[in-house]
Enzyme design. Sequence first.
Site, mmCIF file in Angstrom:
data_model
loop_
_atom_site.group_PDB
_atom_site.id
_atom_site.type_symbol
_atom_site.label_atom_id
_atom_site.label_comp_id
_atom_site.label_asym_id
_atom_site.label_seq_id
_atom_site.Cartn_x
_atom_site.Cartn_y
_atom_site.Cartn_z
ATOM 1 N N GLY A 1 31.780 -5.711 11.191
ATOM 2 C CA GLY A 1 30.497 -5.945 10.984
ATOM 3 C C GLY A 1 29.478 -5.052 11.799
ATOM 4 O O GLY A 1 30.039 -4.346 12.660
ATOM 5 N N GLY B 1 35.665 -6.829 10.784
ATOM 6 C CA GLY B 1 35.288 -7.364 9.524
ATOM 7 C C GLY B 1 35.800 -6.642 8.343
ATOM 8 O O GLY B 1 35.996 -7.171 7.252
ATOM 9 N N GLU C 1 37.889 -6.163 19.115
ATOM 10 C CA GLU C 1 36.720 -7.168 19.687
ATOM 11 C C GLU C 1 36.666 -7.165 21.068
ATOM 12 O O GLU C 1 35.795 -7.363 21.763
ATOM 13 C CB GLU C 1 36.806 -8.401 19.086
ATOM 14 N N ASP D 1 38.023 -11.974 15.067
ATOM 15 C CA ASP D 1 37.613 -13.075 14.299
ATOM 16 C C ASP D 1 37.878 -12.873 12.818
ATOM 17 O O ASP D 1 38.858 -12.296 12.700
ATOM 18 C CB ASP D 1 36.016 -13.468 14.569
#
Length: 355
Positions: free
Chosen positions: A66, A112, A135, A143
């Site tokens: 992301g 992501g 992360e 995630d």
Amino acid sequence: MSTQEILLQRTGRLGHIVLNRPKAINALNDSMITAATAALREWAEDDAVETVLISGAGERGLCAGGDIVAIYRHMKDGGDEIFWEDEYRMNSLISRYPKPIVAFMDGVVLGGGIGISAHASHRVVTERTKVGMPETRIGFIPDVGGCFLYSRAPGELGTHLALTAGTGTGADAIALGLADYFVDSAELPALAAALAEVPAQEALAAFSHTDVPASDLMKERGWIDECYAHDDAEQILAALRNSPEPAAQAAAEEIAAKSPTAVKLTLEALRRAGSMQTLEEVLDQDYRLGVRLVSAPDFAEGVRAQVIDKDRNPTWKPATLAEVDRATVESYFADLGEDELGLAGSVQAEPAAGN
């Protein structure tokens, strides 16, 4: 059928989504996710599209994750969490898609990038592939359903990569269950052309290796499975430090440098994800954690240290694992009430393909 950051191409039986931010290694933002989701929903109902391909522009990789700088600035400006909601719904859509989705996991595939590829039905890696969920390095948790995938990897390999923010090769990705096919990167254009002409399985059979290279990570399972068998982060760290394996001691140093809050939450999220039945349950959990973590001090500090100031010297608050107590960990997993994402309860009522 194109925007600046997403290219949508139709050739023969193939619908092709190209992530088109090569200078940013195709880092995802909300407009890209919205465009990709719209194309997926449209093609699900288009009988002329028999296979969907997801790939990245440029030579560096499919997707570096992301766009955390954009997320950081958005949250600093008081924005809401719409990015997470849109992205997680796309992850679910990909996992439940009624047609084959082929993902070219070539080059860098992080965060992501895992979410937009590793939930697909046909996942292709190459000799250039570098996969991971980094992360904890920025005060966040793996995630986009990463804990769903990592919790189902052999032994404790997923735990090791998640806590250390480590990466693996294409061969590692197949061993972990993140990918299915190994193809030479030079053959990807020809494979894409074949996907436009013949069924996905036929095209992949023609180009993929029957003998996948050995996974280096699998060779380390002995000490990894032993040291990461605990459900307590401090115990894991102690086991790694006490191991005679230099690689284990190096892993301990990696974990000790990460956000203590993120490390504890990641371990808890992995263990909970292991007993969940669906990706959507894990995505709902990701959403609870994500909403709270972006407002916590470590996320802003991690992004600052890694990608804004780039001093690689974050000051975590709290600074040690011991200071992150059980009550704090539990608080991050608490139900959000009316703000719940609710994917787990909606996938049957609203099929992913939009039918």
